[in-house]
Design an enzyme around this catalytic site. Structure first.
Site, PDB file in Angstrom:
ATOM      1  N   ALA A   1      -1.647  85.478 115.128  1.00 54.82           N
ATOM      2  CA  ALA A   1      -3.003  85.256 115.612  1.00 54.82           C
ATOM      3  C   ALA A   1      -3.550  86.430 116.414  1.00 54.82           C
ATOM      4  CB  ALA A   1      -3.021  83.997 116.490  1.00 54.82           C
ATOM      5  N   GLY A   2      -2.693  87.429 116.680  1.00 53.04           N
ATOM      6  CA  GLY A   2      -3.110  88.530 117.561  1.00 53.04           C
ATOM      7  C   GLY A   2      -2.875  88.190 119.026  1.00 53.04           C
ATOM      8  N   LEU A   3      -2.072  87.152 119.262  1.00 52.85           N
ATOM      9  CA  LEU A   3      -1.825  86.698 120.640  1.00 52.85           C
ATOM     10  C   LEU A   3      -0.383  86.981 121.085  1.00 52.85           C
ATOM     11  CD1 LEU A   3      -3.726  83.280 120.366  1.00 52.85           C
ATOM     12  CD2 LEU A   3      -4.549  85.388 121.427  1.00 52.85           C
ATOM     13  N   GLY A   4       0.368  87.679 120.248  1.00 54.51           N
ATOM     14  CA  GLY A   4       1.704  88.144 120.646  1.00 54.51           C
ATOM     15  C   GLY A   4       2.750  87.053 120.794  1.00 54.51           C
ATOM     16  N   GLY A   5       2.627  85.977 120.044  1.00 57.10           N
ATOM     17  CA  GLY A   5       3.554  84.843 120.203  1.00 57.10           C
ATOM     18  C   GLY A   5       5.017  85.199 119.955  1.00 57.10           C
ATOM     19  N   GLY A   6       5.288  85.899 118.865  1.00 52.74           N
ATOM     20  CA  GLY A   6       6.679  86.261 118.540  1.00 52.74           C
ATOM     21  C   GLY A   6       7.261  87.187 119.599  1.00 52.74           C
ATOM     22  N   SER A   7       6.460  88.132 120.059  1.00 49.83           N
ATOM     23  CA  SER A   7       6.913  89.067 121.094  1.00 49.83           C
ATOM     24  C   SER A   7       7.183  88.324 122.401  1.00 49.83           C
ATOM     25  CB  SER A   7       5.858  90.145 121.339  1.00 49.83           C
ATOM     26  OG  SER A   7       5.617  90.862 120.159  1.00 49.83           O
TER      27      SER A   7
ATOM     28  N   LYS B   1      -0.626  86.811 125.077  1.00 52.46           N
ATOM     29  CA  LYS B   1      -1.394  87.922 125.669  1.00 52.46           C
ATOM     30  C   LYS B   1      -2.721  88.055 124.946  1.00 52.46           C
ATOM     31  CE  LYS B   1      -0.929  90.828 122.024  1.00 52.46           C
ATOM     32  NZ  LYS B   1      -2.029  91.266 121.165  1.00 52.46           N
TER      33      LYS B   1
ATOM     34  N   PRO C   1      -0.605  79.999 118.612  1.00 48.16           N
ATOM     35  CA  PRO C   1      -0.766  80.091 117.156  1.00 48.16           C
ATOM     36  C   PRO C   1      -0.038  81.327 116.603  1.00 48.16           C
ATOM     37  CG  PRO C   1      -2.916  79.986 118.255  1.00 48.16           C
ATOM     38  CD  PRO C   1      -1.887  79.996 119.328  1.00 48.16           C
TER      39      PRO C   1
ATOM     40  N   ASP D   1       4.821  94.977 121.220  1.00 46.62           N
ATOM     41  CA  ASP D   1       4.282  94.123 122.293  1.00 46.62           C
ATOM     42  C   ASP D   1       5.365  93.532 123.189  1.00 46.62           C
ATOM     43  OD1 ASP D   1       1.653  94.492 121.580  1.00 46.62           O
ATOM     44  OD2 ASP D   1       1.511  92.651 120.391  1.00 46.62           O
TER      45      ASP D   1
END
Ligand code: ATP
Length: 281
Positions: free
Chosen positions: A96-102, A8, A93, A135
């Protein structure tokens, strides 16, 4: 079952106050992009064993992994005795502020909801998922949405147009809790999120671009000036909008023209560790 877990970006990120528990009251507009992890979920009847593996050397495979927490929430709530094996191919990444884990946790919840025929609506899944991370409820939907409260209120909006978007992640780690603790509510320069929502719903580009923003950007860039420099570089190279996502460090640039986005991507490669050319879903 193989489930896609898209990243995201925050088109708008604002917060008006801190709840008594210390967490921010969010007012955000998010959209998902076609940069995604791939989450494979397998159930093993009556084995009760849970395992999570990723192809990233940096990520924990135990209860610290958000995908692991997602399995446990559904197992305990629905008294499931099946074992679950999750394998995650990371493309987003990390930190990174891109919500990967969520995104990974939400993908596991969607998959198990189907595999165990739980019949939960997306709204119910989102509600259950809030305890994992703020998130995750948004990532259950992966559609352009306004996200408020702790992250549990999701108002779906018209899709963000399919502009080419260049995402660049500088080689540095930003701790989300550290940035959130530094928010000084008296100093925040608030956004017009209502305008952004109107812009999206009317597909009015001028209004959308003019009302985008991230109130956390000055806080993170004060500590990491290289993020500010990256954003400026994107604007100098012709991005129509450039903005930090989440608590950073990723910065995304929106370009009206694909040719300009490609040029931007190539130019940034010499300057930044990871650069992706994507589109909003
Ligand atoms: P946040 O803003 O929630 O901190 P982020 O978008 O900046 O998230 P993530 O990639 O979600 O970044 O990683 C944040 C933290 O979550 C990392 O410290 C990482 O170790 C942990 N984490 C747990 N599970 C995962 C996962 N499946 N993928 C990525 N990170 C994970």
């Amino acid at each position: 079952m193989l489930e896609k877990a898209p990243a995201k970006i925050n088109l708008g990120l604002d917060t008006s106050l801190r709840y008594p528990d210390g967490s921010p009251k969010w007012d955000m507009v998010m959209t998902s992009v076609d940069l995604a992890d791939y989450v494979s979920v397998q159930t093993v009847p009556n084995s009760n064993k849970v395992s999570v593996a990723t192809d990233s050397g940096f990520l924990p495979n135990d209860q610290r992994n958000l995908a692991y927490q997602a399995i446990h929430i559904l197992k305990s709530r629905f008294h499931q005795t099946d074992g679950v094996t999750v394998k995650i191919k990371k493309q987003i990444p990390v930190a990174a502020g891109l919500g990967g884990g969520s995104a990974d946790a939400a993908a596991v919840l969607r998959a198990l909801n189907q595999m165990w025929s739980l019949g939960l609506t997306l709204e119910e899944l989102a509600k259950i998922s809030l305890t994992i991370d703020s998130d995750v409820p948004y990532c259950i939907y992966n559609q352009t949405a306004r996200v408020t409260g702790h992250g549990e209120h999701i108002e779906l909006l018209n899709s963000f147009p399919h502009y080419p978007i260049v995402i660049a992640k500088p080689k540095l780690s930003v701790s989300t809790p550290v940035i959130l603790r530094q928010i000084d509510y008296d100093k925040l320069d608030h956004l017009e999120i209502d305008q952004l929502v109107d812009g999206l719903n009317q597909q009015n580009e001028r209004k959308m671009f003019a009302s985008m923003g991230n109130v956390l950007e000055p806080i993170t860039t004060e500590v990491y000036p290289e993020i500010k420099a990256l954003k400026q570089k994107m604007l100098d190279l012709g991005a129509d909008v450039a903005q930090m996502s989440g608590t950073g460090p990723s910065v995304f640039a929106i370009c009206r023209k694909l040719s300009r986005a490609k040029r931007l991507q190539n130019s940034l490669r010499g300057f930044c560790h990871e650069v992706y050319l994507v589109r909003a879903l």
